[in-house]
Design an enzyme around this catalytic site. Structure first.
Site, PDB file in Angstrom:
ATOM      1  N   HIS A 252       0.869  -1.182   0.000  1.00 19.91           N
ATOM      2  CA  HIS A 252       0.000   0.000   0.000  1.00 19.91           C
ATOM      3  C   HIS A 252       0.909   1.235   0.000  1.00 19.91           C
ATOM      4  O   HIS A 252       2.037   1.171   0.510  1.00 19.91           O
ATOM      5  CB  HIS A 252      -0.845  -0.044   1.280  1.00 19.91           C
ATOM      6  CG  HIS A 252      -1.897   1.009   1.392  1.00 19.91           C
ATOM      7  ND1 HIS A 252      -1.626   2.281   1.850  1.00 19.91           N
ATOM      8  CD2 HIS A 252      -3.221   0.980   1.122  1.00 19.91           C
ATOM      9  CE1 HIS A 252      -2.751   2.981   1.860  1.00 19.91           C
ATOM     10  NE2 HIS A 252      -3.733   2.221   1.425  1.00 19.91           N
TER      11      HIS A 252
ATOM     12  N   ASP B 114       2.904  -4.846   8.017  1.00 18.71           N
ATOM     13  CA  ASP B 114       1.689  -4.056   7.837  1.00 18.71           C
ATOM     14  C   ASP B 114       0.515  -5.027   7.941  1.00 18.71           C
ATOM     15  O   ASP B 114       0.257  -5.817   7.031  1.00 18.71           O
ATOM     16  CB  ASP B 114       1.743  -3.366   6.462  1.00 18.71           C
ATOM     17  CG  ASP B 114       0.439  -2.675   6.101  1.00 18.71           C
ATOM     18  OD1 ASP B 114      -0.558  -2.848   6.830  1.00 18.71           O
ATOM     19  OD2 ASP B 114       0.412  -1.972   5.081  1.00 18.71           O
TER      20      ASP B 114
ATOM     21  N   GLN C   8      -4.807  -5.355   6.861  1.00 13.61           N
ATOM     22  CA  GLN C   8      -5.877  -6.220   6.328  1.00 13.61           C
ATOM     23  C   GLN C   8      -5.952  -7.546   7.078  1.00 13.61           C
ATOM     24  O   GLN C   8      -6.620  -8.476   6.624  1.00 13.61           O
ATOM     25  CB  GLN C   8      -5.632  -6.487   4.832  1.00 13.61           C
ATOM     26  CG  GLN C   8      -5.717  -5.258   3.951  1.00 13.61           C
ATOM     27  CD  GLN C   8      -7.103  -4.629   3.938  1.00 13.61           C
ATOM     28  OE1 GLN C   8      -8.113  -5.273   4.268  1.00 13.61           O
ATOM     29  NE2 GLN C   8      -7.177  -3.371   3.569  1.00 13.61           N
TER      30      GLN C   8
ATOM     31  N   LYS D 212     -10.617  -0.792  10.441  1.00 20.83           N
ATOM     32  CA  LYS D 212     -10.792  -1.980   9.598  1.00 20.83           C
ATOM     33  C   LYS D 212     -11.117  -3.216  10.442  1.00 20.83           C
ATOM     34  O   LYS D 212     -11.232  -4.318   9.926  1.00 20.83           O
ATOM     35  CB  LYS D 212      -9.521  -2.238   8.784  1.00 20.83           C
ATOM     36  CG  LYS D 212      -9.222  -1.157   7.736  1.00 20.83           C
ATOM     37  CD  LYS D 212      -8.031  -1.552   6.893  1.00 20.83           C
ATOM     38  CE  LYS D 212      -7.353  -0.390   6.232  1.00 20.83           C
ATOM     39  NZ  LYS D 212      -8.046   0.131   5.048  1.00 20.83           N
TER      40      LYS D 212
ATOM     41  N   CYS E  30      -4.842   2.583  -3.641  1.00 19.38           N
ATOM     42  CA  CYS E  30      -3.579   3.062  -3.049  1.00 19.38           C
ATOM     43  C   CYS E  30      -2.448   2.061  -3.238  1.00 19.38           C
ATOM     44  O   CYS E  30      -1.575   1.927  -2.368  1.00 19.38           O
ATOM     45  CB  CYS E  30      -3.742   3.407  -1.561  1.00 19.38           C
ATOM     46  SG  CYS E  30      -4.800   4.811  -1.287  1.00 19.38           S
TER      47      CYS E  30
HETATM   48  N1  7TS Z   1      -1.850  -0.891   4.542  1.00 18.40           N
HETATM   49  C1  7TS Z   1      -2.792  -1.640   3.951  1.00 18.40           C
HETATM   50  C2  7TS Z   1      -2.478  -3.033   3.527  1.00 18.40           C
HETATM   51  C3  7TS Z   1      -4.072  -1.101   3.747  1.00 18.40           C
HETATM   52  O1  7TS Z   1      -4.999  -1.846   3.173  1.00 18.40           O
HETATM   53  C4  7TS Z   1      -4.339   0.229   4.154  1.00 18.40           C
HETATM   54  C5  7TS Z   1      -5.662   0.891   3.870  1.00 18.40           C
HETATM   55  C6  7TS Z   1      -3.329   0.940   4.803  1.00 18.40           C
HETATM   56  C7  7TS Z   1      -2.086   0.355   4.967  1.00 18.40           C
HETATM   57  C8  7TS Z   1      -3.537   2.323   5.339  1.00 18.40           C
HETATM   58  O2  7TS Z   1      -4.419   2.277   6.408  1.00 18.40           O
HETATM   59  P1  7TS Z   1      -4.954   3.626   7.088  1.00 18.40           P
HETATM   60  O3  7TS Z   1      -6.005   3.180   8.024  1.00 18.40           O
HETATM   61  O4  7TS Z   1      -3.799   4.261   7.761  1.00 18.40           O
HETATM   62  O5  7TS Z   1      -5.482   4.468   5.964  1.00 18.40           O
HETATM   63  N2  7TS Z   1      -6.359   0.357   2.791  1.00 18.40           N
HETATM   64  C9  7TS Z   1      -7.428   0.893   2.166  1.00 18.40           C
HETATM   65  C10 7TS Z   1      -8.095   0.297   1.099  1.00 18.40           C
HETATM   66  O6  7TS Z   1      -7.813  -0.806   0.631  1.00 18.40           O
HETATM   67  N3  7TS Z   1      -9.115   1.098   0.693  1.00 18.40           N
HETATM   68  O7  7TS Z   1      -9.125   2.193   1.484  1.00 18.40           O
HETATM   69  C11 7TS Z   1      -8.089   2.075   2.392  1.00 18.40           C
END
Ligand code: 7TS
Length: 420
Positions: free
Chosen positions: A137, A214, A217, A240, A378
């Site tokens: 990401h 990371d 997910q 999430k 992203c």
């Molecule tokens: N890493 C992964 C694997 C992610 O899926 C996401 C967000 C992030 C980092 C960043 O997370 P945040 O909470 O700091 O924004 N993924 C997604 C997505 O798949 N659609 O919207 C956000």
């Protein structure tokens, strides 16, 4: 704290009663969109929230709202209790050795940035390498690029194959003595690939290289034990995993957290301040400057209770059944191609429909009440790897059903008719 799931029912996809019980915990799932029942398949972006989490937030502001760690009065103590209980819940949820290894941040993004700036930027030299994979990401790419720009280090990327799996031999080869830090995603948000992080961590550790995972997910879909994984850092977002937005977790091994510089300066992260010298607080507080997201942490603790109540083994089993059913159903559609066909996948399916732009798929299917994500998610380098501009993505959670997969499939038939 109230547990939302009090009775354990036999839990398989055939047991629609059990799923209905879970769905009933999520009030938003009852709403309609465009005159149709909502079918929410955008869980990789953010999950919906159970009533128990919403009530915890509400009760916090109704009953306990106060600042923490600094008041002797009743409300301040109650608020502190809720906040620190959240930390304990998270620590035992991911198997941390102690609650002090849990740092609250805004989300995965901030957790990675914290490690990039407070640890890696300070130890890395020109010519050193930071190793990531081709399926990260943006939040696990850009912070490292910034560190590289500022230090003269190099960002190296392990390539992925046509299925969307890491090419293992390359990973092995690329783990040279130049590599000073490895940062890898556990489950890809655009491909659904589950990476063999246990082995990857072991391989990096054999060379003395620390590893960040990371887990954005991961945590509401699969059991994690950071002690067993032996990762040095593990980051994830509350929103999430059925928790509120604006709260996330950085797990770090004590030995690293203690050697790291503070990320931000301010209240709560100090033991004493004079104009000449400030003594920093112990971990975890050294990294939690200013008034934190008290309501968010308290409600995140409640989200952990919720997940534990349902059971991650059962969540995993149900989502794998949905993944299999949805994959088979989608592949029955003429001209549909799935991007991300790894052997080990989570319930995230990216796909393309021949001759139809993913945004058109998303827009038309929204008229049927179906929420899916379209775009690059992203992960622009993943799109570049597959030579595509974007995908449509359906991502599942424990409250989704096979009937909802059927609605998605019928919606896609309609999309195709529009473009015939
Ligand atoms: N890493 C992964 C694997 C992610 O899926 C996401 C967000 C992030 C980092 C960043 O997370 P945040 O909470 O700091 O924004 N993924 C997604 C997505 O798949 N659609 O919207 C956000």
């Amino acid at each position: 704290m109230k547990k939302a799931v009090e009775t354990v029912l036999p839990f398989t996809s055939k047991s629609s009663h059990a799923i209905e019980r879970i769905r009933a915990d999520f009030p938003i799932l009852k709403r309609e969109v465009n005159g149709k029942p909502l079918v929410y398949l955008d869980n990789a972006a953010t999950s919906q929230k159970p009533l128990s989490v919403i009530e915890t937030l509400r009760n916090y502001y109704l009953e306990d709202n106060s600042n923490i760690h600094r008041g002797v009065h009743h409300l301040s103590q109650k608020a502190t209790e809720g906040y620190e209980q959240g930390r304990k819940n998270i620590a035992s949820f991911i198997g941390a050795a102690e609650p002090e290894e849990i740092i609250f941040v805004r989300g995965t993004t901030e957790g990675i940035n914290l490690v990039a700036h407070s640890l890696v930027k300070e130890m890395i030299k020109p010519g050193d390498e930071i190793l990531i994979t081709g399926m990260e990401h943006h939040s696990n790419i850009v912070p490292w690029q910034i560190v590289c720009e500022q230090t003269g280090a190099k960002l190296s990327v392990v390539p992925i194959n046509d299925k969307g799996e890491i090419i293992f031999e390359e990973y092995e080869k690329m783990l040279t003595s130049n590599v000073k830090f490895v940062s890898i995603v556990h489950i890809s948000n655009s491909l659904g690939t589950v990476n063999p992080i246990h082995t990857m961590i072991e391989m990096a550790h054999d060379k003395g290289i620390p590893v960040l995972i990371d887990g954005a997910q991961t945590v509401s879909h699969m059991k994690i034990d950071v002690k067993d994984l032996d990762c040095d850092f593990f980051v994830f977002s509350g929103h999430k995993m059925f928790g509120p937005t604006g709260i996330g977790v950085l797990y770090g091994k004590r030995k690293y957290l203690e050697m790291m510089s503070p990320y931000q300066g301010g209240g709560d992260m100090i033991k004493s301040v004079t104009f000449e010298k400030t003594i920093y607080n112990d971990i975890p507080y050294k990294f939690e400057a200013g008034t934190p997201n008290i309501a968010g942490v308290t409600a995140l603790g409640s989200a952990v209770d919720y997940i534990n109540g349902v059971g991650l083994d059962r969540i995993y089993q149900h989502e794998q059944e949905l993944l299999q059913y949805a994959t088979e159903s989608l592949l029955n559609i003429d001209g549909l191609r799935i991007i991300g066909t790894a052997k080990n996948k989570s319930a995230v399916i990216s796909f393309m429909l021949e001759g139809i732009h993913p945004h058109d798929i998303g827009t038309i299917i929204d008229l049927e009440g179906v929420a899916i994500r379209t775009g690059h998610h992203c992960t622009q380098p993943v799109m570049q790897r597959f030579g595509i501009p974007a995908t449509a993505r359906a991502s599942f959670a424990v409250y989704n059903t096979k009937e909802e997969v059927d609605v998605l499939i019928r919606g896609l038939d309609k999309v195709k008719k529009v473009f015939q």
